[in-house]
Design a protein around this motif. Sequence first.
Motif, PDB file in Angstrom:
ATOM      1  N   GLU A   9      25.651  95.414  34.858  1.00  0.00           N
ATOM      2  CA  GLU A   9      25.017  94.138  35.159  1.00  0.00           C
ATOM      3  C   GLU A   9      24.565  93.447  33.891  1.00  0.00           C
ATOM      4  O   GLU A   9      24.106  94.070  32.953  1.00  0.00           O
ATOM      5  N   GLY A  10      24.715  92.133  33.854  1.00  0.00           N
ATOM      6  CA  GLY A  10      24.286  91.342  32.711  1.00  0.00           C
ATOM      7  C   GLY A  10      22.782  91.196  32.676  1.00  0.00           C
ATOM      8  O   GLY A  10      22.070  91.563  33.599  1.00  0.00           O
ATOM      9  N   GLU A  11      22.309  90.623  31.575  1.00  0.00           N
ATOM     10  CA  GLU A  11      20.875  90.451  31.433  1.00  0.00           C
ATOM     11  C   GLU A  11      20.606  89.246  30.559  1.00  0.00           C
ATOM     12  O   GLU A  11      21.475  88.799  29.813  1.00  0.00           O
ATOM     13  N   CYS A  12      19.419  88.706  30.682  1.00  0.00           N
ATOM     14  CA  CYS A  12      19.047  87.611  29.792  1.00  0.00           C
ATOM     15  C   CYS A  12      18.701  88.225  28.444  1.00  0.00           C
ATOM     16  O   CYS A  12      17.866  89.122  28.369  1.00  0.00           O
ATOM     17  N   SER A  13      19.371  87.790  27.404  1.00  0.00           N
ATOM     18  CA  SER A  13      19.187  88.440  26.118  1.00  0.00           C
ATOM     19  C   SER A  13      19.020  87.411  25.017  1.00  0.00           C
ATOM     20  O   SER A  13      19.228  86.227  25.204  1.00  0.00           O
ATOM     21  N   GLY A  14      18.679  87.923  23.834  1.00  0.00           N
ATOM     22  CA  GLY A  14      18.543  87.048  22.670  1.00  0.00           C
ATOM     23  C   GLY A  14      17.158  86.450  22.600  1.00  0.00           C
ATOM     24  O   GLY A  14      16.374  86.492  23.543  1.00  0.00           O
ATOM     25  N   ASN A 108      11.829  73.952  35.542  1.00  0.00           N
ATOM     26  CA  ASN A 108      11.158  74.909  36.412  1.00  0.00           C
ATOM     27  C   ASN A 108      11.609  74.846  37.865  1.00  0.00           C
ATOM     28  O   ASN A 108      11.205  75.677  38.677  1.00  0.00           O
ATOM     29  N   ARG A 109      12.436  73.886  38.212  1.00  0.00           N
ATOM     30  CA  ARG A 109      13.049  73.892  39.544  1.00  0.00           C
ATOM     31  C   ARG A 109      14.049  75.040  39.691  1.00  0.00           C
ATOM     32  O   ARG A 109      14.490  75.348  40.791  1.00  0.00           O
ATOM     33  N   HIS A 110      14.401  75.675  38.556  1.00  0.00           N
ATOM     34  CA  HIS A 110      15.430  76.708  38.573  1.00  0.00           C
ATOM     35  C   HIS A 110      14.866  78.120  38.568  1.00  0.00           C
ATOM     36  O   HIS A 110      15.605  79.075  38.307  1.00  0.00           O
ATOM     37  N   VAL A 111      13.588  78.285  38.866  1.00  0.00           N
ATOM     38  CA  VAL A 111      13.004  79.622  38.977  1.00  0.00           C
ATOM     39  C   VAL A 111      13.839  80.452  39.956  1.00  0.00           C
ATOM     40  O   VAL A 111      14.137  80.012  41.067  1.00  0.00           O
ATOM     41  N   SER A 135      20.062  87.445  37.451  1.00  0.00           N
ATOM     42  CA  SER A 135      19.117  86.767  38.341  1.00  0.00           C
ATOM     43  C   SER A 135      17.814  86.585  37.570  1.00  0.00           C
ATOM     44  O   SER A 135      17.251  87.553  37.041  1.00  0.00           O
ATOM     45  N   HIS A 136      17.348  85.354  37.510  1.00  0.00           N
ATOM     46  CA  HIS A 136      16.132  85.054  36.763  1.00  0.00           C
ATOM     47  C   HIS A 136      14.922  85.698  37.420  1.00  0.00           C
ATOM     48  O   HIS A 136      14.789  85.693  38.650  1.00  0.00           O
TER      49      HIS A 136
END
Length: 241
Positions: A9-14, A108-111, A135-136
């Motif tokens: 699974e991917g992840e938010c990185s950097g 912030n509409r994209h939470v 997934s955020h």
Amino acid sequence: MTPNVTGREGECSGPDRDSNPGPLNLQSDNLAQKSAFKGKASESDSAFKNNWGSADRAVDGYLQDERGEATCSFTTALYYKTAWWKFTLSQLSNVAYLEIFFRKSTVNRHVGFSVYVFNESWYIPPSTGGYNVFSHNKSSCPNQVMNVTINKLTRGIALFNSKNPPLQTSCTGYEPSYATIEVCEVMVMGCKFQHYGDPCKLCSANCLNRQCDAFDGSCIYGCSDHFVYPPDCSSEEIPFI
């Protein structure tokens, strides 16, 4: 044989990016800006019918700082509980990561938004046929610029936002009554089939079907010789006794 779109699974990185990232540097591996890879952008429903806010504005190569909101893509607000935006590449590619530039006033509409990859042009998230890579975390607000790891062989990427049911979050500006996707640029960073890295290099012949990790070239899909172990495909297996 084309590998399935599966794997880790991917992840938010950097590092976190500043809300004012400056001019867009169209690197050679931004597949969305290369004619050999650039396909079609589409969305659940355009907010405007005169091409302003259309899906392809999110892959036009310009940031909001450069051309204002005229370079952003919007889905219709106020009516829908789910929204999606997707970009289909013209060929199977080894995508490393996305750089997503949200519209500044509505980040912030994209939470809780999600990212999917898919191989069939008909795919609509979050239906079967795609794979969720990110997934955020709904407990925090998203950054205006998000770097999302993909590391998949894929023909397309999709952003998905749902308010069905509404999320419980402390993020100021979250809108629970409707879902939108409002992005000003999506950079699809990667290499062509059987290549990896920056600059792009050919995957090792030791890798199964010469497919490899988009970042380091390791053989994450398996080895061409089944008697050795991935991901380096150089260590001999211990014979079964």
